[in-house]
Design a protein around this motif. Structure first.
Motif, PDB file in Angstrom:
ATOM      1  N   UNK A 134       0.833  -1.205   0.000  1.00  0.00           N
ATOM      2  CA  UNK A 134       0.000   0.000   0.000  1.00  0.00           C
ATOM      3  C   UNK A 134       0.866   1.253   0.000  1.00  0.00           C
ATOM      4  N   UNK A 135       1.996   1.211   0.712  1.00  0.00           N
ATOM      5  CA  UNK A 135       2.872   2.383   0.780  1.00  0.00           C
ATOM      6  C   UNK A 135       3.438   2.756  -0.587  1.00  0.00           C
ATOM      7  N   UNK A 136       3.601   1.782  -1.475  1.00  0.00           N
ATOM      8  CA  UNK A 136       4.106   2.108  -2.821  1.00  0.00           C
ATOM      9  C   UNK A 136       3.111   2.988  -3.582  1.00  0.00           C
ATOM     10  N   UNK A 137       1.839   2.952  -3.185  1.00  0.00           N
ATOM     11  CA  UNK A 137       0.844   3.815  -3.820  1.00  0.00           C
ATOM     12  C   UNK A 137       1.023   5.266  -3.399  1.00  0.00           C
ATOM     13  N   UNK A 138       1.792   5.506  -2.353  1.00  0.00           N
ATOM     14  CA  UNK A 138       2.067   6.867  -1.902  1.00  0.00           C
ATOM     15  C   UNK A 138       3.453   7.319  -2.345  1.00  0.00           C
ATOM     16  N   UNK A 139       4.444   6.469  -2.126  1.00  0.00           N
ATOM     17  CA  UNK A 139       5.837   6.856  -2.377  1.00  0.00           C
ATOM     18  C   UNK A 139       6.322   6.465  -3.768  1.00  0.00           C
ATOM     19  N   UNK A 140       5.503   5.690  -4.520  1.00  0.00           N
ATOM     20  CA  UNK A 140       5.829   5.389  -5.902  1.00  0.00           C
ATOM     21  C   UNK A 140       6.486   4.040  -6.109  1.00  0.00           C
ATOM     22  N   UNK A 168       9.858  -6.383  -4.901  1.00  0.00           N
ATOM     23  CA  UNK A 168      10.654  -6.659  -3.705  1.00  0.00           C
ATOM     24  C   UNK A 168      11.564  -5.490  -3.350  1.00  0.00           C
ATOM     25  N   UNK A 169      11.839  -4.607  -4.308  1.00  0.00           N
ATOM     26  CA  UNK A 169      12.687  -3.457  -4.009  1.00  0.00           C
ATOM     27  C   UNK A 169      12.044  -2.541  -2.973  1.00  0.00           C
ATOM     28  N   UNK A 170      10.711  -2.605  -2.845  1.00  0.00           N
ATOM     29  CA  UNK A 170      10.024  -1.779  -1.854  1.00  0.00           C
ATOM     30  C   UNK A 170      10.407  -2.163  -0.432  1.00  0.00           C
ATOM     31  N   UNK A 171      10.885  -3.398  -0.244  1.00  0.00           N
ATOM     32  CA  UNK A 171      11.297  -3.844   1.087  1.00  0.00           C
ATOM     33  C   UNK A 171      12.558  -3.136   1.552  1.00  0.00           C
ATOM     34  N   UNK A 172      13.254  -2.485   0.647  1.00  0.00           N
ATOM     35  CA  UNK A 172      14.459  -1.728   1.004  1.00  0.00           C
ATOM     36  C   UNK A 172      14.152  -0.258   1.266  1.00  0.00           C
ATOM     37  N   UNK A 178       7.991   1.301   7.249  1.00  0.00           N
ATOM     38  CA  UNK A 178       7.391   2.026   8.364  1.00  0.00           C
ATOM     39  C   UNK A 178       5.889   1.775   8.430  1.00  0.00           C
ATOM     40  N   UNK A 179       5.216   1.854   7.294  1.00  0.00           N
ATOM     41  CA  UNK A 179       3.784   1.563   7.276  1.00  0.00           C
ATOM     42  C   UNK A 179       3.528   0.095   7.568  1.00  0.00           C
ATOM     43  N   UNK A 180       4.377  -0.789   7.035  1.00  0.00           N
ATOM     44  CA  UNK A 180       4.196  -2.210   7.275  1.00  0.00           C
ATOM     45  C   UNK A 180       4.230  -2.551   8.758  1.00  0.00           C
TER      46      UNK A 180
END
Length: 377
Positions: A134-140, A168-172, A178-180
């Motif tokens: 979900x955070x990728x929808x905010x930070x890209x 998987x790059x979002x895990x870095x 932080x949201x997770x």
């Protein structure tokens, strides 16, 4: 006309997203099992959670289906491009289903402890990974969109991922993590509230739940405050006739312009904090689970509203900002949206049925006397 349908379906998506985060109390409750002490306490908790676990999985599926029907370009971009991240999420829910199905089966070679460990993995990993997604929808995220590819019969693929990690790059990205972790500790807190309401254990058992709720809440509050600060300071991409432009403090500006979203955020935060405060002073509310759940849903819906409304890109592209997705450029056709709107008219019936089943299955708290029934998990 199509804008009205797009806004309507984004509202439904926000409701489904809020319901999903609320129902993650099941996952949060599963992470509490190692800290509940003796086997009787675990049996109480597992049987209470086992009556609700299917609702979370079903809501996750409906959430994805809602995106597929209303905003298919997002579905193909995120679910198709970031497939590695979403496969991990689905895997964590598959092992949850297997655990509830087989942990008490005769001839179980692994023992209940093995399946309890899988429930813990689902509870922790599922919450964190959903928060990251979900955070990728905010930070890209790193994707490209090229609709001209539809004319290429050899590779008619509109959206492509810009790297080989496929989500998987979002895990870095610490902001996504932080949201997770914020969702994880919120789910743990709500899970403890649910078990306090739905089980009838000893005073020592309830004291453990109050302690877990307190600790989880005290960890959750600074995490979500830091995340909200990051969101309010985050620049957004806004679609104009000449393309996307950067809007500084875009989400903050959206909150100032959409007063109803700001009110929902404030009311939701107050509901969660009041419930947590009552637990900290050792006077937990009888129905604190519902107050915290309503607050959780309101906060999530308000975030979705400022993410999608106002021509804001709800899925910004880091690889090509002009490929970012908005409600206008990623939705289905007017015919599809209109047809699906008629289908959505059955939602109140579905919601009423879920409420009836919930009430019937949780009419009274589970006690030790209920653990010897044939339907035990």
């Amino acid at each position: 006309m199509i804008t009205c349908y797009q806004n309507y379906w984004w509202f439904l998506i926000s409701v489904l997203g809020a319901a999903l985060v609320f129902l993650l109390f099941v996952q949060g409750g599963q992470t509490l099992l190692p800290g509940l002490g003796n086997n009787e306490n675990k049996r109480l908790a597992i049987n209470a959670l086992g009556r609700k676990w299917e609702l979370t999985y079903t809501t996750l599926v409906v959430f994805g289906a809602g995106f597929f029907a209303s905003f298919p370009l997002f579905y193909s971009t995120s679910f198709g491009g970031a497939w590695a991240l979403w496969m991990l999420i689905l895997f964590s829910f598959v092992i949850q289903a297997a655990s509830y199905e087989f942990r008490r089966k005769r001839g179980n070679l692994y023992g209940t402890g093995f399946y309890d460990a899988l429930l813990f993995i689902n509870g922790s990993l599922g919450c964190i990974l959903l928060g990251v997604a979900v955070a990728t929808m905010i930070f890209g995220a790193e994707f490209n969109i090229n609709k001209v590819n539809l004319t290429d019969p050899a590779a008619p693929v509109i959206s492509t991922w810009a790297n080989s990690l496929h989500g998987l790059e979002a895990l870095a990205d610490w902001r996504c993590l932080l949201l997770g972790f914020a969702i994880l500790f919120l789910a743990r807190m709500n899970g403890a509230f649910f078990l306090m309401l739905s089980t009838d254990g000893s005073e020592a058992y309830r004291a453990k739940l109050r302690r877990i709720a307190s600790v989880s809440g005290l960890i959750f509050v600074p995490l979500i405050v830091l995340f909200l600060i990051m969101v309010l300071l985050q620049p957004t991409l806004v679609q104009t006739p000449d393309g996307f432009i950067v809007r500084q403090y875009g989400y903050l500006m959206n909150y100032l312009e959409m007063w109803w979203a700001a009110v929902a955020l404030l009311v939701g935060v107050v509901c969660v904090l009041v419930t947590l405060f009552c637990v900290l002073v050792k006077k937990p509310l009888r129905y604190g689970f519902w107050l915290s759940g309503i607050g959780t849903a309101l906060v999530v819906m308000s975030l979705f509203w400022v993410m999608g409304y106002g021509s804001t890109a709800y899925f910004p592209s880091l690889a090509d900002p002009q490929a970012s997705l908005t409600l206008a450029n990623s939705s289905s056709s007017l015919f599809t949206l209109r047809t699906m709107t008629w289908v959505s008219a059955v939602l109140p019936i579905v919601i009423a049925y879920i409420a009836y089943v919930w009430h019937s299955m949780g009419r009274r708290p589970i006690s030790d006397a209920d653990l010897n029934s044939e339907g035990e998990y």
